[in-house]
Design a protein around this motif. Sequence first.
Motif, PDB file in Angstrom:
ATOM      1  N   PRO A   1     -68.569 -44.081  24.450  1.00 19.95           N
ATOM      2  CA  PRO A   1     -68.635 -43.018  23.445  1.00 19.95           C
ATOM      3  C   PRO A   1     -68.410 -41.656  24.093  1.00 19.95           C
ATOM      4  O   PRO A   1     -68.568 -41.482  25.311  1.00 19.95           O
ATOM      5  CB  PRO A   1     -70.050 -43.157  22.880  1.00 19.95           C
ATOM      6  CG  PRO A   1     -70.490 -44.534  23.254  1.00 19.95           C
ATOM      7  CD  PRO A   1     -69.815 -44.840  24.554  1.00 19.95           C
ATOM      8  N   MET A   2     -68.074 -40.679  23.262  1.00 18.05           N
ATOM      9  CA  MET A   2     -67.886 -39.314  23.746  1.00 18.05           C
ATOM     10  C   MET A   2     -68.758 -38.373  22.929  1.00 18.05           C
ATOM     11  O   MET A   2     -68.794 -38.457  21.699  1.00 18.05           O
ATOM     12  CB  MET A   2     -66.418 -38.898  23.649  1.00 18.05           C
ATOM     13  CG  MET A   2     -65.488 -39.702  24.549  1.00 18.05           C
ATOM     14  SD  MET A   2     -63.797 -39.061  24.585  1.00 18.05           S
ATOM     15  CE  MET A   2     -63.009 -40.275  25.661  1.00 18.05           C
TER      16      MET A   2
ATOM     17  N   VAL B   1     -69.394 -34.521  21.951  1.00 25.67           N
ATOM     18  CA  VAL B   1     -68.659 -33.262  21.884  1.00 25.67           C
ATOM     19  C   VAL B   1     -69.634 -32.149  21.527  1.00 25.67           C
ATOM     20  O   VAL B   1     -70.247 -32.153  20.452  1.00 25.67           O
ATOM     21  CB  VAL B   1     -67.526 -33.332  20.835  1.00 25.67           C
ATOM     22  CG1 VAL B   1     -66.668 -32.071  20.905  1.00 25.67           C
ATOM     23  CG2 VAL B   1     -66.667 -34.585  21.051  1.00 25.67           C
TER      24      VAL B   1
ATOM     25  N   VAL C   1     -66.683 -31.878  26.340  1.00 24.09           N
ATOM     26  CA  VAL C   1     -66.720 -33.312  26.035  1.00 24.09           C
ATOM     27  C   VAL C   1     -67.393 -34.045  27.193  1.00 24.09           C
ATOM     28  O   VAL C   1     -66.993 -33.904  28.354  1.00 24.09           O
ATOM     29  CB  VAL C   1     -65.301 -33.871  25.797  1.00 24.09           C
ATOM     30  CG1 VAL C   1     -65.358 -35.383  25.590  1.00 24.09           C
ATOM     31  CG2 VAL C   1     -64.652 -33.193  24.600  1.00 24.09           C
ATOM     32  N   GLN C   2     -68.387 -34.837  26.871  1.00 23.38           N
ATOM     33  CA  GLN C   2     -69.099 -35.662  27.856  1.00 23.38           C
ATOM     34  C   GLN C   2     -68.851 -37.127  27.535  1.00 23.38           C
ATOM     35  O   GLN C   2     -69.144 -37.603  26.440  1.00 23.38           O
ATOM     36  CB  GLN C   2     -70.597 -35.351  27.837  1.00 23.38           C
ATOM     37  CG  GLN C   2     -71.398 -36.170  28.845  1.00 23.38           C
ATOM     38  CD  GLN C   2     -72.888 -35.847  28.791  1.00 23.38           C
ATOM     39  OE1 GLN C   2     -73.327 -35.009  28.000  1.00 23.38           O
ATOM     40  NE2 GLN C   2     -73.675 -36.510  29.628  1.00 23.38           N
ATOM     41  N   VAL C   3     -68.302 -37.849  28.507  1.00 22.65           N
ATOM     42  CA  VAL C   3     -68.078 -39.290  28.352  1.00 22.65           C
ATOM     43  C   VAL C   3     -69.356 -40.005  28.748  1.00 22.65           C
ATOM     44  O   VAL C   3     -69.853 -39.842  29.868  1.00 22.65           O
ATOM     45  CB  VAL C   3     -66.891 -39.758  29.218  1.00 22.65           C
ATOM     46  CG1 VAL C   3     -66.694 -41.269  29.065  1.00 22.65           C
ATOM     47  CG2 VAL C   3     -65.618 -39.018  28.838  1.00 22.65           C
ATOM     48  N   LEU C   4     -69.914 -40.785  27.832  1.00 24.02           N
ATOM     49  CA  LEU C   4     -71.201 -41.464  28.075  1.00 24.02           C
ATOM     50  C   LEU C   4     -70.960 -42.784  28.792  1.00 24.02           C
ATOM     51  O   LEU C   4     -70.670 -43.818  28.195  1.00 24.02           O
ATOM     52  CB  LEU C   4     -71.923 -41.695  26.744  1.00 24.02           C
ATOM     53  CG  LEU C   4     -72.225 -40.436  25.915  1.00 24.02           C
ATOM     54  CD1 LEU C   4     -73.061 -40.792  24.693  1.00 24.02           C
ATOM     55  CD2 LEU C   4     -72.939 -39.379  26.763  1.00 24.02           C
TER      56      LEU C   4
ATOM     57  N   MET D   1     -57.922 -42.299  27.206  1.00 22.26           N
ATOM     58  CA  MET D   1     -59.211 -41.616  27.106  1.00 22.26           C
ATOM     59  C   MET D   1     -59.066 -40.118  27.373  1.00 22.26           C
ATOM     60  O   MET D   1     -59.700 -39.287  26.703  1.00 22.26           O
ATOM     61  CB  MET D   1     -60.206 -42.240  28.092  1.00 22.26           C
ATOM     62  CG  MET D   1     -60.669 -43.633  27.689  1.00 22.26           C
ATOM     63  SD  MET D   1     -61.890 -44.304  28.845  1.00 22.26           S
ATOM     64  CE  MET D   1     -63.175 -43.083  28.725  1.00 22.26           C
ATOM     65  N   ASP D   2     -58.236 -39.767  28.350  1.00 28.08           N
ATOM     66  CA  ASP D   2     -58.010 -38.346  28.633  1.00 28.08           C
ATOM     67  C   ASP D   2     -57.383 -37.646  27.427  1.00 28.08           C
ATOM     68  O   ASP D   2     -57.749 -36.507  27.093  1.00 28.08           O
ATOM     69  CB  ASP D   2     -57.101 -38.193  29.853  1.00 28.08           C
ATOM     70  CG  ASP D   2     -57.796 -38.596  31.148  1.00 28.08           C
ATOM     71  OD1 ASP D   2     -59.036 -38.698  31.149  1.00 28.08           O
ATOM     72  OD2 ASP D   2     -57.084 -38.840  32.139  1.00 28.08           O
TER      73      ASP D   2
ATOM     74  N   ALA E   1     -60.120 -37.225  24.741  1.00 25.79           N
ATOM     75  CA  ALA E   1     -61.041 -36.154  25.096  1.00 25.79           C
ATOM     76  C   ALA E   1     -60.420 -34.783  24.856  1.00 25.79           C
ATOM     77  O   ALA E   1     -61.074 -33.856  24.351  1.00 25.79           O
ATOM     78  CB  ALA E   1     -61.471 -36.296  26.561  1.00 25.79           C
TER      79      ALA E   1
ATOM     80  N   LEU F   1     -60.461 -34.127  21.052  1.00 27.98           N
ATOM     81  CA  LEU F   1     -61.809 -33.795  20.579  1.00 27.98           C
ATOM     82  C   LEU F   1     -62.209 -32.385  21.003  1.00 27.98           C
ATOM     83  O   LEU F   1     -62.857 -31.646  20.253  1.00 27.98           O
ATOM     84  CB  LEU F   1     -62.811 -34.817  21.111  1.00 27.98           C
ATOM     85  CG  LEU F   1     -62.660 -36.246  20.568  1.00 27.98           C
ATOM     86  CD1 LEU F   1     -63.633 -37.180  21.269  1.00 27.98           C
ATOM     87  CD2 LEU F   1     -62.876 -36.276  19.067  1.00 27.98           C
ATOM     88  N   ARG F   2     -61.796 -32.011  22.204  1.00 25.54           N
ATOM     89  CA  ARG F   2     -62.091 -30.662  22.684  1.00 25.54           C
ATOM     90  C   ARG F   2     -61.409 -29.620  21.795  1.00 25.54           C
ATOM     91  O   ARG F   2     -62.009 -28.598  21.429  1.00 25.54           O
ATOM     92  CB  ARG F   2     -61.614 -30.536  24.129  1.00 25.54           C
ATOM     93  CG  ARG F   2     -62.063 -29.271  24.842  1.00 25.54           C
ATOM     94  CD  ARG F   2     -61.615 -29.303  26.304  1.00 25.54           C
ATOM     95  NE  ARG F   2     -62.182 -30.449  27.010  1.00 25.54           N
ATOM     96  CZ  ARG F   2     -61.460 -31.466  27.479  1.00 25.54           C
ATOM     97  NH1 ARG F   2     -60.149 -31.497  27.293  1.00 25.54           N
ATOM     98  NH2 ARG F   2     -62.053 -32.455  28.105  1.00 25.54           N
TER      99      ARG F   2
END
Length: 571
Positions: free
Chosen positions: A463-464, A466, A472-475, A524-525, A528, A531-532
């Motif tokens: 999950p991410m 935001v 954005v933090q990748v969990l 994923m990049d 992210a 989302l940012r």
Amino acid sequence: MDDRNDLLPEIRDPCPVADPFPHRHVGERDVHAVAPVLGPFLDAMPAAFCLLDEDWRFRYLNEAAERLLQRSRAVLHATSMWDAFPGMRGGVFEASYRSAVASGEPVTFEAAHPGTGHGSFEVRAWPGPGGVAVYLLDVTDRRRAQDTARQVVERAALLAEVRAELAIAQDTESALARLARLVVPTLADGCIVTVVDREGRVHDIGSWHADPGRRPLMEQYAQVRLDTLPSASPVARALDAGTPVTESVAAVLDLMVPGPARDLLVRLGPSSATVLPLTADERTVGVLTLYQDAGRTVPAEDLATARQVASAAARAIARVHRQSQQALLAEALQRSLLTEPPDLGSTAVCARYVPAAEAAQVGGDWYDAFLQRGGDPVVVIGDVVGHDTEAAAAMGQLRGLLRGIAHYSGAGPAEVLRGLDEAIADMHTDTLATAAIARFERTGDGEPGWGRVRWANAGHPPPMLVAPDGAVQVLGGPDGDLLLGVDPGSIRAEPVVAVEPGSTLFLYTDGLIERRDRTIDDGMDRLAGLLRALAGGPLEEMCDAVLARMLPATPQDDVALVAVRLSAGPG
């Protein structure tokens, strides 16, 4: 001149015509001896033979040459070949004859003799000291046999290519659109492919022309013709009756009203049109329109091949229709298993599901959102391994099991996953699945909002989280803990991370980030980064924008996502 040997003295005349059989040691008396034999011998030849002097005048012709040129030797004797047959000037005959004389070397070529009404000839020219000897053999039958064999091979290759293209194509409609390029120029000078969708709407989806200069015109015509074609047009008749129609384009133009479509057809300039219905399951699912330029006819063999092409195209369209119907049923089944997220008051929840573009690919992707007995919100994303009805059925059961375990036990995410893993081991032994589960919690008694999130991951994309400012933090890592269905005793991590009001937790399945042309890390990049850029906007718009920008036009895998945006107030 009536005696076939009257012209033979010209052969042995040392000047200006060369001996066609030069032997320097043969004496004059020997030539006189062979002349009575040589004349009948040359006339008995099945090939045309003639002698031309250095001024290109006819000095001798045998009977085959007379028949070929359709003039007697008495008329042609001493006449310049260029004057007698002006059509030979500037072509392959003049170029080859003059090349032979200039080089002193024999030449051989094949061509149609101009002005004779005959077919193809193998021509050989031998230069000599006083002119050139010419031999012409009729090879029309041989060329016709070669052309027939070549056409048989071309038609067979076309059918094989069409069937292969339509059988293996993942995007069948695109393959049908390319069908026009395959049949041109083997079967026609121009082609338009038309399909009828399940709602009965008619669309021209592909066109092509052998002449590159007319391809843009053909494409423009295909865009506008169906709007103006009258009911008596060949296309309309073939669609209505399901039978082939051949008509002159002049007759079609008489039916059309003035406008862009008629003007484009005039500029295209075909002579005739043959419209073949594409019939499958006792209904017409499209037509194939073949345009022929003036001077080109459609032999029976080409028409038979075109019908086979039409039959293959019809089967492909019918397959698309069946797949489309199956896709709608599959999607309805999938959506029936995915309930709407609960109302969490001022905390927004958004869920999306996008099925694979290829029909009947019922997947195992699921999402869920609910409240535990203590009132804490829980969100789940999961994916059962497989793309079939068994995966969909297992998805529905696992989703229900997880919800029941989480609600009844009130346990944290890791314990809920452990309970689900044990249930899989006991009741769904052949099932493998991934899942990520997150629970929002207050930081202390009496706190007004959710200040932290507790989560666990069983082999699912991470999950991410935001932040309101777009961070954005990748969990977790890219793989998470062991997936479900492998080892029910597996120890699972249960990290906790603080969240601030206005943050968004974004969960998704692998179909969102996986592509054949890039790695999962790249996907994923990219997610992210999106989302940012989308942070702070409405949650619904964020989810829709992510799907629009991350997914191709024809998704190859199901995609599910669920996003929760935390408010400052209580849930």
